[in-house]
Motif scaffolding. Structure first.
Motif, short mmCIF file in Angstrom:
data_model
loop_
_atom_site.label_atom_id
_atom_site.label_comp_id
_atom_site.label_asym_id
_atom_site.label_seq_id
_atom_site.Cartn_x
_atom_site.Cartn_y
_atom_site.Cartn_z
N PHE A 35 0.91 -1.02 0.35
CA PHE A 35 -0.05 -0.27 0.12
C PHE A 35 0.74 0.75 -0.08
CE2 PHE A 35 -2.23 3.54 2.00
CZ PHE A 35 -3.28 3.85 1.85
N LEU A 36 1.82 0.98 0.51
CA LEU A 36 2.75 2.53 0.70
C LEU A 36 3.51 2.66 -0.67
CD1 LEU A 36 4.49 2.06 4.73
CD2 LEU A 36 2.45 3.75 4.08
N LEU A 37 4.08 1.54 -1.09
CA LEU A 37 4.65 1.57 -1.90
C LEU A 37 4.02 2.44 -3.33
CD1 LEU A 37 6.36 -1.69 -2.50
CD2 LEU A 37 7.47 0.71 -1.71
N VAL A 38 2.72 1.87 -3.17
CA VAL A 38 1.24 2.43 -4.30
C VAL A 38 1.22 3.99 -4.29
CG1 VAL A 38 -0.91 2.70 -5.26
CG2 VAL A 38 0.23 0.30 -4.46
N VAL A 39 1.07 4.04 -2.69
CA VAL A 39 1.23 5.53 -2.35
C VAL A 39 1.73 6.67 -2.86
CG1 VAL A 39 0.91 7.33 -0.60
CG2 VAL A 39 -0.29 5.44 -0.18
N LEU A 40 3.37 6.19 -2.75
CA LEU A 40 4.29 6.45 -2.44
C LEU A 40 4.70 6.76 -5.15
CD1 LEU A 40 7.13 7.78 -2.17
CD2 LEU A 40 7.96 5.34 -2.63
N SER A 41 3.87 5.82 -6.01
CA SER A 41 4.06 5.63 -6.90
C SER A 41 3.14 6.90 -6.96
CB SER A 41 3.63 3.92 -6.86
OG SER A 41 4.71 3.55 -6.94
N VAL A 42 1.92 6.55 -6.57
CA VAL A 42 1.54 8.15 -7.15
C VAL A 42 1.51 9.46 -6.96
CG1 VAL A 42 -1.60 8.68 -6.39
CG2 VAL A 42 -1.43 6.52 -6.86
N GLY A 43 2.07 9.16 -5.57
CA GLY A 43 2.76 10.68 -5.14
C GLY A 43 3.75 11.36 -6.37
N LEU A 44 4.98 10.08 -6.10
CA LEU A 44 5.87 10.26 -7.44
C LEU A 44 5.64 10.72 -8.40
CD1 LEU A 44 9.04 8.13 -6.26
CD2 LEU A 44 8.68 10.66 -5.88
N GLY A 45 4.55 9.74 -9.32
CA GLY A 45 3.65 9.64 -10.65
C GLY A 45 3.28 11.20 -11.04
N ILE A 46 2.69 11.41 -9.80
CA ILE A 46 2.14 13.23 -9.73
C ILE A 46 2.89 14.54 -10.29
CG2 ILE A 46 0.68 15.41 -8.55
CD1 ILE A 46 -1.12 12.73 -7.45
N VAL A 47 4.07 14.32 -9.27
CA VAL A 47 4.93 15.16 -9.56
C VAL A 47 6.06 14.63 -10.71
CG1 VAL A 47 7.71 15.89 -8.53
CG2 VAL A 47 5.38 15.26 -6.99
N LEU A 48 6.07 13.54 -10.62
CA LEU A 48 7.02 12.93 -12.24
C LEU A 48 6.58 13.96 -13.52
CD1 LEU A 48 9.14 10.65 -10.63
CD2 LEU A 48 9.59 12.84 -10.82
N PHE A 49 4.94 12.81 -13.60
CA PHE A 49 4.79 13.21 -15.20
C PHE A 49 3.76 14.35 -15.23
CE2 PHE A 49 5.30 8.44 -13.75
CZ PHE A 49 5.07 7.46 -15.47
N ASP A 50 4.17 14.73 -16.79
CA ASP A 50 2.98 15.73 -17.43
C ASP A 50 1.41 15.39 -17.31
OD1 ASP A 50 5.73 17.23 -17.73
OD2 ASP A 50 5.79 16.07 -20.35
N ASN A 51 1.61 14.42 -17.29
CA ASN A 51 0.06 14.44 -17.34
C ASN A 51 -0.59 12.06 -17.10
OD1 ASN A 51 -0.01 13.06 -20.32
ND2 ASN A 51 0.12 14.94 -20.34
N TRP A 52 -2.05 12.36 -16.58
CA TRP A 52 -2.32 10.73 -16.60
C TRP A 52 -1.44 10.07 -18.24
CZ3 TRP A 52 -3.35 7.69 -12.78
CH2 TRP A 52 -4.05 6.28 -13.31
N SER A 53 -2.06 10.88 -18.82
CA SER A 53 -2.32 9.58 -20.41
C SER A 53 -0.88 9.69 -20.89
CB SER A 53 -2.69 10.38 -21.10
OG SER A 53 -1.73 11.42 -21.42
N GLU A 54 0.65 10.22 -20.33
CA GLU A 54 1.29 9.78 -20.05
C GLU A 54 2.25 8.44 -19.26
OE1 GLU A 54 6.09 11.63 -19.28
OE2 GLU A 54 4.49 12.81 -18.85
N PHE A 55 1.50 8.58 -18.28
CA PHE A 55 1.45 7.38 -16.99
C PHE A 55 1.07 6.53 -17.54
CE2 PHE A 55 -0.17 4.91 -13.76
CZ PHE A 55 0.94 4.13 -13.21
N GLU A 56 -0.27 6.49 -18.06
CA GLU A 56 -1.47 5.45 -18.83
C GLU A 56 -1.00 4.75 -20.07
OE1 GLU A 56 -4.99 6.58 -20.62
OE2 GLU A 56 -6.04 5.75 -18.61
N SER A 57 -0.26 4.97 -20.90
CA SER A 57 0.63 4.91 -21.71
C SER A 57 1.32 3.81 -21.55
CB SER A 57 1.11 6.42 -22.92
OG SER A 57 2.28 6.11 -22.04
N LEU A 58 2.00 3.99 -20.33
CA LEU A 58 3.10 2.42 -19.63
C LEU A 58 2.98 1.12 -19.74
CD1 LEU A 58 4.53 4.15 -17.18
CD2 LEU A 58 5.87 4.02 -19.80
N PHE A 59 0.96 0.90 -20.13
CA PHE A 59 0.55 0.22 -19.76
C PHE A 59 -0.67 -0.84 -20.66
CE2 PHE A 59 -0.08 1.69 -15.29
CZ PHE A 59 0.43 0.72 -14.69
N THR A 60 -0.16 -0.94 -21.67
CA THR A 60 -1.08 -2.00 -22.89
C THR A 60 -1.52 -3.13 -22.54
OG1 THR A 60 0.98 -0.71 -24.12
CG2 THR A 60 -1.23 -2.12 -25.39
#
Length: 191
Positions: A26-51
């Motif tokens: 759970f803490l890893l997911v929270v950390l992922s979301v927090g870092l993702g918000i800071v590091l990715f320009d937008n949600w679609s950039e992150f979403e593109s990692l999943f196919t």
């Protein structure tokens, strides 16, 4: 530090160990979301990692996981058992799980860890840093050279597969197959 951790783990029940494992994920997911918000320009950039409809999940991820487990089983026969000793944590966790939980827990671990280490960290810092951080987070392996080397090699392999495919679903599959099959082996080894 290592001995202190071992003492704490001995005081925990199997159920508490599983709880702490889930809490860590759970803490890893929270950390992922927090870092993702800071590091990715937008949600679609992150979403593109999943196919999801990528055949490489089955043609690369599944075979890679099976090969790793096969090599691990071979090495377990060739090297002394003491080299694989993680203090009994994996055995306590996996032996206590029901078969449905033997599917759910490794899947959860694979998703949470790959989300952070490949999806966020590797995407922004590269394979080397992601692999080093992955190995460091698996703290109990730091004091056993053989387990540490295994963890680093495995991390580089999964990271390479993610770099090659660009799809987190492939690396999640590799990670899941390894944890699931080794969990099954641990659970039923002495039966």
């Amino acid at each position: 530090m290592k001995n202190k951790q071992a003492e704490i783990i001995k005081t925990l029940s199997d159920r508490e160990l599983v709880f702490h494992l889930l809490l860590t994920q759970f803490l890893l997911v929270v950390l992922s979301v927090g870092l993702g918000i800071v590091l990715f320009d937008n949600w679609s950039e992150f979403e593109s990692l999943f196919t999801l409809n990528d055949s490489r999940i089955w043609t690369i991820g599944l075979p890679a996981g099976l090969i790793v487990v096969g090599l691990d089983l071979l090495l377990m026969k060739l090297v002394p058992e003491s080299l694989y000793d993680d203090g009994g944590i994996n055995e306590r966790i996996f032996k206590s799980l029901s078969v449905p939980m033997l599917i759910i827990i490794p899947l959860l671990i694979a998703v949470c860890e790959e989300l952070l280490f490949r999806g966020v960290i590797q995407t922004h810092t590269g394979l080397v840093w992601a692999s080093i951080i992955f190995a460091l987070v698996h703290y109990r392996y730091l004091f056993k050279w053989y387990l540490l080397v295994n963890m680093i090699v495995l991390s580089f392999l999964i990271g390479f597969i993610f770099s090659w495919t660009g799809n987190l679903m492939v690396s999640i599959m590799v990670h899941f197959i390894i944890d699931f099959l080794l969990g099954l082996i641990i659970k039923y080894r002495h039966q």
